[in-house]
Design an enzyme around this catalytic site. Structure first.
Site, mmCIF file in Angstrom:
data_model
loop_
_atom_site.group_PDB
_atom_site.id
_atom_site.type_symbol
_atom_site.label_atom_id
_atom_site.label_comp_id
_atom_site.label_asym_id
_atom_site.label_seq_id
_atom_site.Cartn_x
_atom_site.Cartn_y
_atom_site.Cartn_z
ATOM 1 C CE LYS A 9 3.456 -10.287 -6.017
ATOM 2 N NZ LYS A 9 3.747 -8.845 -6.250
ATOM 3 C CE1 TYR A 49 0.986 -7.172 -1.926
ATOM 4 C CE2 TYR A 49 -1.079 -7.838 -2.950
ATOM 5 C CZ TYR A 49 0.302 -7.928 -2.857
ATOM 6 O OH TYR A 49 0.994 -8.768 -3.699
ATOM 7 C CG ASN A 112 6.453 -7.980 -8.658
ATOM 8 O OD1 ASN A 112 5.511 -8.696 -8.330
ATOM 9 N ND2 ASN A 112 6.878 -6.982 -7.907
ATOM 10 C CG HIS A 115 4.318 -11.427 -1.097
ATOM 11 N ND1 HIS A 115 4.221 -10.084 -0.833
ATOM 12 C CD2 HIS A 115 4.359 -12.048 0.108
ATOM 13 C CE1 HIS A 115 4.189 -9.904 0.495
ATOM 14 N NE2 HIS A 115 4.265 -11.079 1.082
ATOM 15 C CD GLU A 126 3.497 -10.804 4.401
ATOM 16 O OE1 GLU A 126 3.440 -9.629 4.031
ATOM 17 O OE2 GLU A 126 4.322 -11.631 3.945
HETATM 18 P P1 IDP Z 1 7.843 -6.203 -2.706
HETATM 19 O O1 IDP Z 1 6.863 -7.138 -3.372
HETATM 20 O O2 IDP Z 1 9.168 -6.213 -3.432
HETATM 21 O O3 IDP Z 1 7.974 -6.434 -1.232
HETATM 22 P P2 IDP Z 1 6.309 -3.820 -2.041
HETATM 23 O O4 IDP Z 1 6.890 -2.458 -1.985
HETATM 24 O O5 IDP Z 1 5.955 -4.508 -0.763
HETATM 25 O O6 IDP Z 1 7.297 -4.726 -2.927
HETATM 26 O O7 IDP Z 1 5.007 -3.745 -2.939
HETATM 27 C C1 IDP Z 1 4.112 -4.819 -3.002
HETATM 28 C C2 IDP Z 1 3.736 -5.049 -4.448
HETATM 29 O O8 IDP Z 1 3.064 -3.909 -4.945
HETATM 30 C C3 IDP Z 1 4.933 -5.227 -5.389
HETATM 31 O O9 IDP Z 1 5.410 -6.557 -5.449
HETATM 32 C C4 IDP Z 1 4.355 -4.778 -6.709
HETATM 33 O O10 IDP Z 1 3.642 -5.842 -7.341
HETATM 34 C C5 IDP Z 1 3.361 -3.699 -6.308
HETATM 35 N N1 IDP Z 1 3.944 -2.368 -6.470
HETATM 36 C C6 IDP Z 1 4.882 -1.785 -5.689
HETATM 37 N N2 IDP Z 1 5.196 -0.567 -6.121
HETATM 38 C C7 IDP Z 1 4.416 -0.350 -7.220
HETATM 39 C C8 IDP Z 1 4.269 0.744 -8.143
HETATM 40 O O11 IDP Z 1 4.923 1.786 -8.046
HETATM 41 N N3 IDP Z 1 3.355 0.569 -9.152
HETATM 42 C C9 IDP Z 1 2.636 -0.567 -9.303
HETATM 43 N N4 IDP Z 1 2.742 -1.610 -8.466
HETATM 44 C C10 IDP Z 1 3.625 -1.511 -7.445
HETATM 45 MG MG MG Z 2 6.552 -6.188 0.293
#
Ligand code: IDP
Ligand code: MG
Length: 142
Positions: A9, A49, A112, A115, A126
């Site tokens: 990212k 997304y 974070n 992905h 994807e």
């Molecule tokens: P993942 O990346 O661990 O698979 P997902 O639940 O698929 O997590 O969410 C996609 C992305 O959305 C996450 O990597 C994160 O950057 C963002 N995200 C998920 N939950 C939150 C939240 O509660 N607040 C802000 N961003 C979030």
């Molecule tokens: Mg995810």
């Protein structure tokens, strides 16, 4: 052999951590079968997304992933979906275990770093979003 989509990212580029993250995945014995740096546009971000469309953080997610170039890569290996997810660590870096990419390096839940597809089915969808058939070629060592 399984394949999965990995995205480094915008925070990975901004913080100079792309090499380190790729090294960690390669160190697990995973093979890179496709890789490119691209600037994700709004349409691609929304498709990536789509599952989070109704979440309050959706707009921020799309804005962030389109804010700078990213690296998109396809990794291959046995159980690669699970191996990458484990190497990444929990979504929220505050909860991610030490030794994981997010646990060691990520700043917060929005930034974070990485992905990784969450299932074999998601991975297939994807990979198609980011790579043409010609780019996602069959690895020569198979
Ligand atoms: P993942 O990346 O661990 O698979 P997902 O639940 O698929 O997590 O969410 C996609 C992305 O959305 C996450 O990597 C994160 O950057 C963002 N995200 C998920 N939950 C939150 C939240 O509660 N607040 C802000 N961003 C979030
Ligand atoms: Mg995810």
């Amino acid at each position: 052999m399984q394949r999965t989509l990995v995205l480094l990212k915008p925070d990975a580029l901004e913080r100079g951590l792309m090499g380190e993250i790729i090294s960690r995945l390669e160190g697990r014995g995973l093979k890179i079968v496709a890789m490119k740096m691209i600037w994700v546009d709004e349409a691609l971000a929304k498709r990536l997304y789509a599952a989070h469309e109704d979440k309050p953080f959706f707009r921020g997610l799309v804005d962030f992933i389109t804010s700078r170039p990213i690296i998109a890569a396809v990794f291959e290996g046995e159980d690669v979906v699970a191996v990458v997810r484990n190497a990444m660590g929990e979504t929220d870096p505050a909860l991610a275990a030490p030794g994981t990419i997010r646990g060691d390096l990520a700043q917060d839940i929005e930034r974070n770093l990485i992905h990784g597809s969450d299932s074999e089915e998601t991975a297939a969808r994807e990979i198609e979003l980011f790579f043409s058939k010609a780019e996602n070629f069959k690895h020569t060592t198979e």
